[in-house]
Motif scaffolding. Sequence first.
Motif, short mmCIF file in Angstrom:
data_model
loop_
_atom_site.label_atom_id
_atom_site.label_comp_id
_atom_site.label_asym_id
_atom_site.label_seq_id
_atom_site.Cartn_x
_atom_site.Cartn_y
_atom_site.Cartn_z
N ASP A 93 -3.77 1.42 -12.44
CA ASP A 93 -3.88 1.32 -10.88
C ASP A 93 -5.07 0.36 -10.62
O ASP A 93 -5.18 -0.33 -9.53
CB ASP A 93 -4.41 2.66 -10.39
CG ASP A 93 -3.19 3.64 -10.55
OD1 ASP A 93 -2.05 3.21 -11.14
OD2 ASP A 93 -2.88 4.81 -10.47
N LEU A 94 -6.19 0.38 -11.59
CA LEU A 94 -7.28 -0.48 -11.24
C LEU A 94 -6.64 -2.10 -10.74
O LEU A 94 -6.92 -2.55 -10.08
CB LEU A 94 -8.12 -0.58 -12.50
CG LEU A 94 -9.30 -1.37 -12.51
CD1 LEU A 94 -10.43 -1.22 -11.69
CD2 LEU A 94 -9.73 -1.79 -13.88
N TYR A 149 -3.90 -9.53 -0.59
CA TYR A 149 -4.26 -9.59 0.98
C TYR A 149 -5.12 -10.81 1.37
O TYR A 149 -4.95 -11.37 2.32
CB TYR A 149 -5.10 -8.27 1.27
CG TYR A 149 -5.64 -8.30 2.78
CD1 TYR A 149 -5.14 -8.39 3.90
CD2 TYR A 149 -7.12 -8.34 2.64
CE1 TYR A 149 -5.45 -8.72 4.94
CE2 TYR A 149 -7.64 -8.28 3.88
CZ TYR A 149 -7.08 -8.58 5.05
OH TYR A 149 -7.74 -8.54 6.52
N PHE A 204 1.87 1.68 -3.20
CA PHE A 204 0.90 2.36 -4.13
C PHE A 204 0.75 3.89 -3.70
O PHE A 204 0.52 4.66 -4.94
CB PHE A 204 -0.38 1.71 -3.84
CG PHE A 204 -1.58 1.97 -4.49
CD1 PHE A 204 -1.51 1.78 -6.00
CD2 PHE A 204 -2.48 2.84 -4.40
CE1 PHE A 204 -2.82 1.97 -6.85
CE2 PHE A 204 -3.60 3.19 -5.11
CZ PHE A 204 -3.85 2.78 -6.34
N PHE A 205 0.97 4.23 -2.44
CA PHE A 205 1.24 5.59 -2.18
C PHE A 205 1.99 6.51 -2.96
O PHE A 205 1.69 7.43 -3.77
CB PHE A 205 1.64 5.96 -0.59
CG PHE A 205 1.94 7.22 -0.26
CD1 PHE A 205 0.75 8.19 -0.03
CD2 PHE A 205 3.28 7.51 -0.13
CE1 PHE A 205 1.00 9.53 0.45
CE2 PHE A 205 3.64 9.07 -0.03
CZ PHE A 205 2.35 9.75 0.32
N ARG A 225 -4.33 5.36 -14.44
CA ARG A 225 -5.55 4.80 -13.45
C ARG A 225 -5.89 3.46 -13.77
O ARG A 225 -6.66 2.81 -13.16
CB ARG A 225 -6.59 6.11 -13.26
CG ARG A 225 -6.34 7.12 -12.15
CD ARG A 225 -7.03 6.62 -10.84
NE ARG A 225 -6.30 7.23 -9.76
CZ ARG A 225 -6.93 7.44 -8.72
NH1 ARG A 225 -8.27 7.10 -8.61
NH2 ARG A 225 -6.17 7.78 -7.63
N VAL A 226 -6.04 3.39 -15.11
CA VAL A 226 -6.51 2.13 -15.63
C VAL A 226 -5.54 1.12 -15.13
O VAL A 226 -5.95 0.07 -14.86
CB VAL A 226 -6.40 2.20 -17.24
CG1 VAL A 226 -6.81 0.79 -17.88
CG2 VAL A 226 -7.25 3.17 -17.85
N ILE A 259 -3.71 -6.02 -5.09
CA ILE A 259 -3.26 -5.75 -3.63
C ILE A 259 -4.17 -6.52 -3.03
O ILE A 259 -4.25 -7.11 -2.05
CB ILE A 259 -3.18 -4.42 -3.26
CG1 ILE A 259 -1.97 -3.67 -4.10
CG2 ILE A 259 -3.22 -4.15 -1.85
CD1 ILE A 259 -2.07 -2.27 -3.41
N PHE A 260 -5.70 -6.37 -3.33
CA PHE A 260 -6.94 -7.10 -2.68
C PHE A 260 -6.64 -8.43 -2.90
O PHE A 260 -6.95 -9.08 -1.74
CB PHE A 260 -8.16 -6.50 -3.35
CG PHE A 260 -8.45 -5.16 -3.28
CD1 PHE A 260 -7.88 -4.33 -2.28
CD2 PHE A 260 -9.34 -4.37 -4.31
CE1 PHE A 260 -8.06 -2.84 -2.22
CE2 PHE A 260 -9.54 -3.13 -4.14
CZ PHE A 260 -9.05 -2.43 -3.37
N GLY A 261 -6.22 -8.89 -3.94
CA GLY A 261 -6.13 -10.45 -4.04
C GLY A 261 -5.17 -10.81 -3.02
O GLY A 261 -5.23 -11.87 -2.44
N MET A 298 -4.66 -2.21 -7.76
CA MET A 298 -5.34 -2.35 -6.53
C MET A 298 -6.08 -3.64 -6.38
O MET A 298 -5.79 -4.27 -5.38
CB MET A 298 -6.77 -1.26 -6.63
CG MET A 298 -6.15 0.23 -6.37
SD MET A 298 -7.49 1.28 -6.21
CE MET A 298 -8.10 1.12 -4.71
N LEU A 299 -6.72 -4.30 -7.58
CA LEU A 299 -7.32 -5.39 -7.55
C LEU A 299 -6.09 -6.39 -7.01
O LEU A 299 -6.32 -7.25 -6.21
CB LEU A 299 -7.81 -6.06 -8.81
CG LEU A 299 -9.08 -5.07 -9.32
CD1 LEU A 299 -9.44 -5.76 -10.57
CD2 LEU A 299 -10.08 -5.39 -8.28
N LEU A 346 -2.62 -12.98 -9.55
CA LEU A 346 -2.14 -11.92 -8.69
C LEU A 346 -1.23 -11.19 -9.55
O LEU A 346 -1.21 -9.74 -9.47
CB LEU A 346 -1.84 -12.27 -7.43
CG LEU A 346 -2.67 -13.03 -6.52
CD1 LEU A 346 -1.91 -13.15 -5.13
CD2 LEU A 346 -3.90 -11.97 -6.31
N LEU A 399 -2.55 -8.91 -12.48
CA LEU A 399 -3.22 -7.99 -11.90
C LEU A 399 -2.20 -6.68 -11.65
O LEU A 399 -2.25 -5.59 -11.86
CB LEU A 399 -3.94 -8.17 -10.67
CG LEU A 399 -5.30 -9.01 -11.53
CD1 LEU A 399 -6.16 -9.33 -9.70
CD2 LEU A 399 -6.10 -7.97 -12.09
N VAL A 418 0.80 -1.11 -0.03
CA VAL A 418 0.08 -0.11 -0.01
C VAL A 418 0.89 1.16 0.10
O VAL A 418 0.57 2.22 -0.72
CB VAL A 418 -1.08 0.05 1.13
CG1 VAL A 418 -1.93 1.23 1.05
CG2 VAL A 418 -1.61 -1.16 1.26
#
Lengths: 681, 519
Positions: free
Chosen positions: A178-179, A189, A140-141, A175-176, A185-187, A182-183, A225, A228, A137
């Motif tokens: 980044d989508l 986690y 990502f920042f 941002r495309v 990172i979620f996966g 982000m997915l 993962l 993504l 994260v």
Amino acid sequence: MHPILIIVFAPLLAAIVGGLGNRMLGNTVVKSITTGALFLACALSWPIFLSFVNGSAEASVVPVLQWVQSGTLSFDWALRVDTLTAVMLVVITTVSALVHLYSWGYMAEDPDQPRFFAYLSLFTFAMLMLVTADNLVQMFFGWEGVGLASYLLIGFWFRKPSANAAAMKAFVVNRVGDLGFMLGIFGTYLVFGTVSISEILAAAPGMAGATIGFLGYRVDTMDVLCILLFIGAMGKSAQLGLHTWLPDAMEGPTPVSALIHAATMVTAGVFMVCRLSPMFEAAPIALTFVTVIGAATCIFAATVGTTQWDIKRVIAYSTCSQLGYMFFAAGVGAYGAAMFHLFTHAFFKALLFLGAGSVIHAMHHEQDMRYYGGLRKHIPLTFWAMMAGTLAITGVGVYDLHLGFAGFWSKDAIIEVAFARGTEAASFAFWMGVFAALLTSFYSWRLVFLTFFGKPRWAASEHIQHAIHDGHHDHPSDEDAGHDVAHAVPDPKHGDGTAGYHPHESPLSMLIPLGLLSIGAIAAGQVFAPAFLDSAAFWNGSIFYNENLIHAMHAVPGLVKYAAFIVMVLGFVIAWYGYIRNTSFPGMAAKQLGPVYRFFFNKWYFDELYNVVFIRPSLWLGRKFWKIGDEGIIDRFGPDGAARMVALGSVGAKRFQSGFLNTYALWMLVGLVAAITWVML
Amino acid sequence: MGAFPILSTMLLVPLVAGLACFFLQAKAARMVALVATLIDLGLGVVLWANYDIGGAQWQFVERAELFSGFSYALGIDGIALLLIMLSVFLMPICILASWESIETRVGEYMAAFLFMELLMIGVFAAQDLLLFYIFFEAGLIPMYLIIGIWGGKDRIYASYKFFLYTLLGSVVMLVAMLWMIGEAGTTDIPTLMQYDFPPAAQTWLFLAFFASFAVKMPMWPVHTWLPDAHVQAPTAGSVILAGVLLKMGGYGFIRFSLPMFPEASAQLAWLVFALSMIAVIVTSLIALVQHDMKKLIAYSSVAHMAIVTIGLFAFNVQGLEGAMIVMLSHGLVSGALFLCVGVIYDRLHTREIDRYGGLSINMPNYALFFMLFTMASIGLPGTSGFVGEFLSLAGVYQISTWVTLVCTTGIILGAAYMLYLYWRVAFGVQKNADAAAMPDLNAREWVMLAPIAAAVLWMGVYPESFLAPMRKDIAALDARLSRAAPEGDSKPAEARPEQVRRNAANAMPHHDAADGEGH
């Protein structure tokens, strides 16, 4: 206090003070603060890097502040320093410090200098946060922070519509990516129960072969993962499909192009893949994907680069192409080689951009190479710096003597390792890499020949005309491209093509960075090749290091080793023939190749395609959803409809109240009958 | 603090000040309103400072039995605390925003705002179902008046639309509440939160509450009142509307729908997800083509609120906490964006985007604040917007990858419409002479915007201050929901083949309360 804290936060502090102090502090103070902070950071970074080179340093993490803790998901602000970070530290702080210095000269006439320097320092801070991240994260920042700085700097001359459009395009296209990030990172986690990079990497090998649900399918966990996350890298590093923003980003001032769009930010994707290399090693399909995308970008960008006239766009496509090399190196498992090319590329590409900036500065913001020519006599120091950069990027060097410029060491290693890997994707990458090396040599020498050799051709340049007629007060924000406008006929009094204008060499503040970067472009490969390529001890576990692959790389056949050299000479000869010997040849060739040339010249029509497929439909849908969906359906049948019903109902109710007794009696009777019937039934 | 009835005091201060405003001249009314809201802010700070994190679930409890089971009962948990803080923080700023722009019926206007504050705090602090309902519904009236009297050209249409929508939903909710009181035999909210209603009844109760909360959120397709209300409302009205009133819907879900009807919530989560997915795509695209600044931000609010609803129905800690942070963040950020619109509206009296341009030349400080809030709205890490969005989406990913994928496109579209707005307002050339002549922020406007900016950054860099008070309450809610939590479509499986088959079987659609997965 750990020096990393100063390295990271000094630029932030400088950016805040400079940005908020802006007019109050004045140009010189703000410039001194920001530049000083960067030189300080640079001075502190090299010792860290060298201590990793000689093996005396260990990886460490410096905690800063708690960030988020939500259930089992927790991540903090912390600064991680290991070999991989140390490499990035010197690249970022060195190039940034030199770009700050260079901007003293380049931006000298700009009225908004404090803002420019504050943005540069802000960018450096975000980039440092990215490379020191200990969790996904925070990475990502930094990732988004550099995106913000890039947006602000591309749009620095915000009065120009083209600069604004380019800035916005850069942010949105990123941002495309980044989508995907982000997915990813979620996966990650979900699978690992943590976003801490070190914990993930430790657990990653054990996950090979596991599966996960994704969009209704069961797929291989690590593959999905990594793909993504890699989509995020594709956005930031301008890989094929998400590359369209990078050429447009050249709207920004040239120092920005050198720092952000060549040396540092665009390499963040490569850094990410290397940082997460143990994850990617457990994801064979993802690695193939990385290899193919990298190789495809490498060749795509090189083909476009051969046809462009704008000096900065040539270098931009060159950057895109070189990033492709780095990705396919990572894709075949040679993360050390990828990082090595990132390292050398930072020096020679920053040099090429700053050199181009010096040319543009001398030419009153004319960027079209058709209006250059013969400049080596006017700006000799810039010429020699550009030569050093060109020798480095084309990979000049002799294998058997172990002598060569920076690019020779890193690019040849990548081509060889792709061959050594031997998989189908790697072979594809090898051939693309060799062919792209030919094109690299061609477009690089084409740039040098068009700019510095031949006869002056700038008499017809609008920018030069402007400079001659309107006195010499030229404002950088006039850098708008009027290239498609028909240029005036050269002044007949000056038949030598100069129109009486004589370019001048840039000031010392610009020449010093060129000189220092030239040293890097010449020597960085020679000096650091043993550490980056052959030393597992140097990397010390910070990336996945495949010893066998490196041995195989050194054992490739001689022809492979000389492949890059041969195509480099070939590219040079073609460029020499076309742009020095027989200058009518390129025009003829372009005509002969007609459609192919137009396809390359128009950048494979990606912008046109995206415009038709994404942008226009989005706006069309937006209007339809608004006018037909919200106003036409929801409001019409919702609140407005309800209101109309009430109105209609009251009209009906009015009829009942006719005032005639017999009508009332009739209705009473009807009601009574109905009621009795209902009760009886 | 012990026995001091601080919550009642927070209700009493605006009540008294509001009554006084009716009888005061414009100047005095402004002053009284400002002082009263500042006192409430001070009391809010005291409240937060004395809130015992990790202590009793309900604190600062006050209770007075009135008649037939109906009681005047106040008390807060961490969730309510944060939303009360948001309300009292925004109120003084709203009064300042109206300082010069409101010139007619100032006393009545200030009174309306003060009553609004009373009702907002009441909604979040009420512990009695009927008391909650009264505060919840009465909140409509001042806002209706604010839009209808001090609004723009089409204020009558907007205020009637606002009233019609919100009232219709509420009527059904009242019926459901009366049934619940009959069934459970109490109006006490904490008791009801533990009461297990029969699953068959839950569905109807859920839908009845949903009708009211979905309008308040607002969720697609009952959102069309919002753009009109925002466009017509005076600046401060928009700030309160976006900042606090929209949060009542989310608060309703988290306080009533989820804990009281967990099974129904799980069963109908697909409905919430579907509406939210549509909202993100549709309203973001609509925002892209707006010419009116306020309408654009209003539509973006609908998209952001969709992130709240999916987070709430993710049935895990990240989703719930993320939804709460999005609510707080959106309250600050959209409020600030409406203030930013108000600042230039006060100067040029138009919301037409094309009438501006190049404002960063003549209003550099304004441009800086506007940029910060734009970035916060986009969800740039380091601002409050990111923390909430990230947690909420991370929570949803564990339930449904499809919902996450669709809703995460909001970060692309959000960047597109906000940056396009910023470009047209602050960048470019100064094409209109009157816009180019506008002066930069004055001291009053600085005082309005700077605190929000600080809060946005604080919540972005150190959200622990906001996560800590509600951690225990969210955990309790999560524990209650765990028995109904649906199986996600993204479940990881080990490499062993028999495991893969078993999980594949689990992924089959089955709507019964699956074996609850603890978090």
